[in-house]
Write an enzyme that holds these catalytic residues in place. Structure first.
Site, PDB file in Angstrom:
ATOM      1  N   LYS A 114       5.891  -1.644   8.672  1.00 34.89           N
ATOM      2  CA  LYS A 114       6.735  -2.154   7.583  1.00 34.89           C
ATOM      3  C   LYS A 114       7.995  -2.835   8.097  1.00 34.89           C
ATOM      4  O   LYS A 114       8.471  -3.792   7.494  1.00 34.89           O
ATOM      5  CB  LYS A 114       7.111  -1.019   6.621  1.00 34.89           C
ATOM      6  N   LYS A 198      -5.741  -3.286   5.379  1.00 36.08           N
ATOM      7  CA  LYS A 198      -5.735  -2.371   4.234  1.00 36.08           C
ATOM      8  C   LYS A 198      -5.428  -3.129   2.930  1.00 36.08           C
ATOM      9  O   LYS A 198      -4.594  -4.025   2.933  1.00 36.08           O
ATOM     10  CB  LYS A 198      -4.633  -1.330   4.496  1.00 36.08           C
ATOM     11  N   LYS A 201      -0.276  -3.396  -1.878  1.00 35.45           N
ATOM     12  CA  LYS A 201       0.544  -3.973  -2.947  1.00 35.45           C
ATOM     13  C   LYS A 201       1.322  -5.187  -2.455  1.00 35.45           C
ATOM     14  O   LYS A 201       1.683  -6.060  -3.221  1.00 35.45           O
ATOM     15  CB  LYS A 201       1.626  -2.968  -3.385  1.00 35.45           C
TER      16      LYS A 201
HETATM   17  P1  TYM Z   1       1.837   4.623  -1.751  1.00 35.56           P
HETATM   18  O1  TYM Z   1       2.649   4.442  -2.969  1.00 35.56           O
HETATM   19  O2  TYM Z   1       1.845   3.557  -0.704  1.00 35.56           O
HETATM   20  O3  TYM Z   1       0.320   4.860  -2.141  1.00 35.56           O
HETATM   21  C1  TYM Z   1      -0.054   5.833  -3.100  1.00 35.56           C
HETATM   22  C2  TYM Z   1      -1.347   6.495  -2.658  1.00 35.56           C
HETATM   23  O4  TYM Z   1      -2.393   5.514  -2.532  1.00 35.56           O
HETATM   24  C3  TYM Z   1      -3.007   5.621  -1.251  1.00 35.56           C
HETATM   25  N1  TYM Z   1      -3.411   4.278  -0.814  1.00 35.56           N
HETATM   26  C4  TYM Z   1      -4.646   3.956  -0.411  1.00 35.56           C
HETATM   27  N2  TYM Z   1      -5.760   4.697  -0.302  1.00 35.56           N
HETATM   28  C5  TYM Z   1      -6.884   4.060   0.137  1.00 35.56           C
HETATM   29  N3  TYM Z   1      -6.930   2.736   0.455  1.00 35.56           N
HETATM   30  C6  TYM Z   1      -5.830   1.961   0.351  1.00 35.56           C
HETATM   31  N4  TYM Z   1      -5.873   0.670   0.639  1.00 35.56           N
HETATM   32  C7  TYM Z   1      -4.613   2.573  -0.100  1.00 35.56           C
HETATM   33  N5  TYM Z   1      -3.363   2.112  -0.312  1.00 35.56           N
HETATM   34  C8  TYM Z   1      -2.635   3.169  -0.750  1.00 35.56           C
HETATM   35  C9  TYM Z   1      -1.930   6.211  -0.357  1.00 35.56           C
HETATM   36  O5  TYM Z   1      -2.492   6.832   0.772  1.00 35.56           O
HETATM   37  C10 TYM Z   1      -1.243   7.183  -1.282  1.00 35.56           C
HETATM   38  O6  TYM Z   1      -1.928   8.423  -1.314  1.00 35.56           O
HETATM   39  N6  TYM Z   1       4.438   7.799   1.068  1.00 35.56           N
HETATM   40  C11 TYM Z   1       3.562   7.716  -0.062  1.00 35.56           C
HETATM   41  C12 TYM Z   1       4.143   8.273  -1.335  1.00 35.56           C
HETATM   42  C13 TYM Z   1       4.704   9.656  -1.253  1.00 35.56           C
HETATM   43  C14 TYM Z   1       3.962  10.853  -1.182  1.00 35.56           C
HETATM   44  C15 TYM Z   1       4.924  11.912  -1.188  1.00 35.56           C
HETATM   45  C16 TYM Z   1       2.613  11.146  -1.124  1.00 35.56           C
HETATM   46  C17 TYM Z   1       6.013   9.991  -1.291  1.00 35.56           C
HETATM   47  N7  TYM Z   1       6.165  11.357  -1.258  1.00 35.56           N
HETATM   48  C18 TYM Z   1       4.532  13.231  -1.118  1.00 35.56           C
HETATM   49  C19 TYM Z   1       2.239  12.479  -1.044  1.00 35.56           C
HETATM   50  C20 TYM Z   1       3.191  13.508  -1.052  1.00 35.56           C
HETATM   51  C21 TYM Z   1       3.244   6.255  -0.310  1.00 35.56           C
HETATM   52  O7  TYM Z   1       3.954   5.383   0.075  1.00 35.56           O
HETATM   53  O8  TYM Z   1       2.164   6.039  -1.080  1.00 35.56           O
END
Ligand code: TYM
Length: 333
Positions: A114, A198, A201
């Site tokens: 990032k 991947k 967004k």
């Molecule tokens: P975020 O917002 O990027 O994504 C949310 C969830 O979607 C999953 N994900 C994917 N899974 C499969 N293929 C993909 N291309 C893909 N893109 C996203 C992510 O793995 C995630 O589960 N850091 C985390 C948010 C967070 C969090 C937490 C998660 C903050 N605090 C505590 C668990 C527990 C994040 O940025 O997810």
């Protein structure tokens, strides 16, 4: 055995099929195992680790809550709230950042991706992002954390931080060391334009992803334009090894149909992509279109969404404020 589930999603717009198949679908399954206690968080503090337009952020917070509900998370059964409404998250993140080692954070691949080439210009928040994520999880004594494959390293770090805190303050088992829940198959959905990238967004091309707000025409159009290769579909799953686009599209189809990759491979064995793409678009429409319509409907009722978040935050705050109080006592405050 009942599980305490915690997970979060960033309100940064464009929630997509990867978020759904990698994470949110699993949230719903876990909620539906009745004995589980589930908490799903709109992680708005994480969102501001990169610059956000305040008006857009507000809209995206509501949209993420609406997406949770539209996908099947029931606010009467699970807690849905946004992180910034519960101050314990920021407090715990600070305390935990004082037990976390710079060396651990330096290994985080997501920060490297990032921050890009110019790390000096990335925010400190982006760097310490995984510590805040650990705080989220540990405040609720979560036993299990459902996420996509890309969050695996952050969860390992969370486990290290919990153990280090317990050790440093001689409080064995005070912070519960959580288990990641990452599906064995289809936990990383790839871009429709590049099978080794991947689905994300932040990809500038909207054609690279299926958004959860897409309608039937958009879905059919994106799948029609999705990258493929010149060969017909293989007869065996092992022949997908060097065909990332075919593997990704068949993986998406399998995940939507809740079936093994092998079954999908035999369903389309030897067929050409155009026939398969038609079936894939239909399968996607069947799942995504009702979600998309429900999100749009919910977004018309901002009051309802704000009430869900407010009530969820009250419930979350009751749990988190107790834990942070104990944490502060252990630290000596
Ligand atoms: P975020 O917002 O990027 O994504 C949310 C969830 O979607 C999953 N994900 C994917 N899974 C499969 N293929 C993909 N291309 C893909 N893109 C996203 C992510 O793995 C995630 O589960 N850091 C985390 C948010 C967070 C969090 C937490 C998660 C903050 N605090 C505590 C668990 C527990 C994040 O940025 O997810």
């Amino acid at each position: 055995m009942s599980k305490k589930i915690f997970s979060g999603v960033q309100p940064t717009g464009n929630l997509h099929l990867g978020n759904y198949l990698g994470a949110i679908k699993n949230f719903v399954n876990l909620q539906n195992e009745k004995e589980n206690q589930c908490i799903f968080c709109v992680v708005d503090l994480h969102a501001i680790t990169v610059k956000q337009d305040p008006k857009e952020l507000k809209k995206n917070i509501r949209e993420t809550a609406a997406t949770f509900i539209a996908c099947g998370i029931d606010p009467a059964q699970s807690i849905i709230f946004n992180q910034s409404m519960v101050s314990a998250h920021s407090e715990a993140a600070w305390i935990l950042s004082c037990v976390s080692k710079i060396g651990w954070l330096n290994r985080m691949t997501q920060f490297k991706e990032k921050a890009g080439k110019d790390k000096e210009k990335a925010s400190i928040g982006l760097y310490s992002y995984p510590v805040l994520m650990a705080a989220d999880i540990l405040l609720y004594d979560a036993t299990h954390v459902p996420v996509g494959d890309d969050q695996k390293q952050h969860l390992e770090l969370c486990r290290d931080i919990a153990q280090k805190f317990n050790n440093d303050f001689n409080a064995p088992d005070f912070l519960k060391v959580p288990e990641p829940l990452i599906q064995k198959q289809f936990s990383r959905i790839m871009s429709l334009k590049d099978g080794i990238k991947k689905m994300s967004k932040s990809d500038p091309s909207d054609l690279s992803r299926i958004n959860l707000t897409d309608n039937k025409d958009e879905i059919f159009n994106k799948i029609k334009k999705a990258k493929t290769d010149p060969l017909p579909l293989p007869e065996q799953a092992k022949d997908l090894a060097k065909r990332p686009e075919a593997e990704n599209l068949l993986g998406i189809y399998s995940s939507l149909k809740n079936q093994n990759l092998e079954i999908s491979v035999s369903e389309f064995s030897g067929k050409n992509f155009s026939e398969f793409k038609e079936k894939l678009s239909e399968a996607l429409t069947e799942i995504i279109e009702p979600i998309s319509k429900e999100i749009k409907k919910l977004l018309n009722d901002e009051k309802y969404l704000d009430t869900i978040l407010l009530e969820g935050s009250d419930k979350a705050d009751k749990i988190a404020s107790k834990k942070i109080k104990e944490m502060k006592e252990l630290v000596g405050f």
